[in-house]
Design a protein around this motif. Structure first.
Motif, PDB file in Angstrom:
ATOM      1  N   UNK A  23       0.841  -1.182   0.000  1.00 24.01           N
ATOM      2  CA  UNK A  23       0.000   0.000   0.000  1.00 24.01           C
ATOM      3  C   UNK A  23       0.876   1.231   0.000  1.00 24.01           C
ATOM      4  N   UNK A  24       0.446   2.256  -0.710  1.00 21.85           N
ATOM      5  CA  UNK A  24       1.200   3.505  -0.716  1.00 21.85           C
ATOM      6  C   UNK A  24       0.663   4.461   0.332  1.00 21.85           C
ATOM      7  N   UNK A  50      14.015  -3.770 -13.176  1.00 22.38           N
ATOM      8  CA  UNK A  50      12.741  -4.201 -13.741  1.00 22.38           C
ATOM      9  C   UNK A  50      12.087  -5.269 -12.876  1.00 22.38           C
ATOM     10  N   UNK A  51      10.788  -5.121 -12.571  1.00 23.09           N
ATOM     11  CA  UNK A  51      10.085  -6.196 -11.862  1.00 23.09           C
ATOM     12  C   UNK A  51      10.126  -7.483 -12.694  1.00 23.09           C
ATOM     13  N   UNK A 135       0.486   2.250 -21.265  1.00 20.65           N
ATOM     14  CA  UNK A 135       0.527   2.797 -19.910  1.00 20.65           C
ATOM     15  C   UNK A 135       0.230   1.670 -18.933  1.00 20.65           C
ATOM     16  N   UNK A 136       1.061   1.512 -17.923  1.00 20.84           N
ATOM     17  CA  UNK A 136       0.876   0.443 -16.950  1.00 20.84           C
ATOM     18  C   UNK A 136      -0.058   0.906 -15.846  1.00 20.84           C
ATOM     19  N   UNK A 137      -0.988   0.061 -15.515  1.00 19.07           N
ATOM     20  CA  UNK A 137      -1.954   0.375 -14.463  1.00 19.07           C
ATOM     21  C   UNK A 137      -1.291   0.274 -13.100  1.00 19.07           C
ATOM     22  N   UNK A 138      -1.501   1.256 -12.266  1.00 17.92           N
ATOM     23  CA  UNK A 138      -0.916   1.251 -10.922  1.00 17.92           C
ATOM     24  C   UNK A 138       0.547   1.631 -10.966  1.00 17.92           C
ATOM     25  N   UNK A 139       1.217   1.407  -9.866  1.00 19.21           N
ATOM     26  CA  UNK A 139       2.645   1.730  -9.740  1.00 19.21           C
ATOM     27  C   UNK A 139       3.434   0.435  -9.588  1.00 19.21           C
ATOM     28  N   UNK A 140       4.592   0.370 -10.219  1.00 18.80           N
ATOM     29  CA  UNK A 140       5.441  -0.818 -10.152  1.00 18.80           C
ATOM     30  C   UNK A 140       6.302  -0.810  -8.894  1.00 18.80           C
ATOM     31  N   UNK A 141       6.674  -2.008  -8.457  1.00 20.53           N
ATOM     32  CA  UNK A 141       7.653  -2.168  -7.386  1.00 20.53           C
ATOM     33  C   UNK A 141       8.929  -2.645  -8.088  1.00 20.53           C
ATOM     34  N   UNK A 145      12.644  -3.120  -3.827  1.00 20.82           N
ATOM     35  CA  UNK A 145      12.151  -1.925  -3.137  1.00 20.82           C
ATOM     36  C   UNK A 145      11.063  -2.282  -2.138  1.00 20.82           C
ATOM     37  N   UNK A 146      11.058  -1.565  -1.046  1.00 19.78           N
ATOM     38  CA  UNK A 146      10.046  -1.756  -0.015  1.00 19.78           C
ATOM     39  C   UNK A 146       8.691  -1.219  -0.465  1.00 19.78           C
ATOM     40  N   UNK A 147       8.714  -0.119  -1.210  1.00 17.22           N
ATOM     41  CA  UNK A 147       7.481   0.533  -1.656  1.00 17.22           C
ATOM     42  C   UNK A 147       7.396   0.563  -3.175  1.00 17.22           C
ATOM     43  N   UNK A 148       6.227   0.892  -3.652  1.00 19.21           N
ATOM     44  CA  UNK A 148       6.041   1.031  -5.088  1.00 19.21           C
ATOM     45  C   UNK A 148       6.683   2.328  -5.554  1.00 19.21           C
ATOM     46  N   UNK A 149       6.906   2.448  -6.849  1.00 16.79           N
ATOM     47  CA  UNK A 149       7.534   3.637  -7.425  1.00 16.79           C
ATOM     48  C   UNK A 149       6.673   4.871  -7.191  1.00 16.79           C
TER      49      UNK A 149
END
Length: 159
Positions: A23-24, A50-51, A135-141, A145-149
């Motif tokens: 969660x952000x 890259x994920x 366009x990618x839906x949501x934010x990538x991790x 990384x502990x959090x999303x971009x």
């Protein structure tokens, strides 16, 4: 006359669901505004691994033969010829993104993972000329990384 926007007309969406998305939401007692602004508006962190799930999905679709920007570089991806190669490129996100995008048409196929920075010069001069804009839906991790971009991402495909 009407303004033509070929890149957007060909835009496609790629929905990516990655396991373990955090969660952000802001945690009580922790301010992240200052750090977030430094990340968003600086070139401090240029390398975003890259994920794996995203890379595997794209590789299955396109069959990459060359990565000019591995995390442990063995050469200069900008100086190397991309001719005849099926390129996957997740370049450093700082200044100079346009130099990587300028090589796209040199390859048989070039696929880029980039921040969706539609307000930049490189976006309008290079990204809008891609054959596909996903366009990618949501934010990538990225990577471990502990959090999303802190930014949205896009996949650009040049065929």
């Amino acid at each position: 006359g009407a303004v033509r926007n070929r890149g957007v007309a060909r835009a496609q969406r790629l929905s990516v669901s990655l396991p373990g998305r955090a969660s952000t939401a802001r945690q009580p007692g922790r301010s992240h505004r200052g750090h977030m602004n430094r990340v968003l508006f600086s070139s401090a962190n240029q390398h975003w691994a890259t994920p794996r799930a995203l890379y595997l999905a794209l590789d299955a679709e396109f069959g990459f033969t060359y990565d000019p920007c591995p995390l442990a570089p063995s050469g200069d991806g900008l100086a190397t010829s991309w001719k005849g190669k099926r390129v996957y490129c997740n370049p450093p996100y700082g200044r100079g993104v346009e130099r990587w995008l300028a090589k796209a048409r040199e390859a048989e196929l070039a696929v880029f993972l980039l921040p969706a920075r539609t307000d930049t010069k490189w976006w309008h001069e290079h990204a809008m000329k891609a054959d596909e804009i996903r366009f990618l839906r949501g934010r990538l991790r990225f990577g471990n990384a502990e959090n999303v971009a802190p930014f949205p991402s896009v996949v650009l495909v040049y065929k």
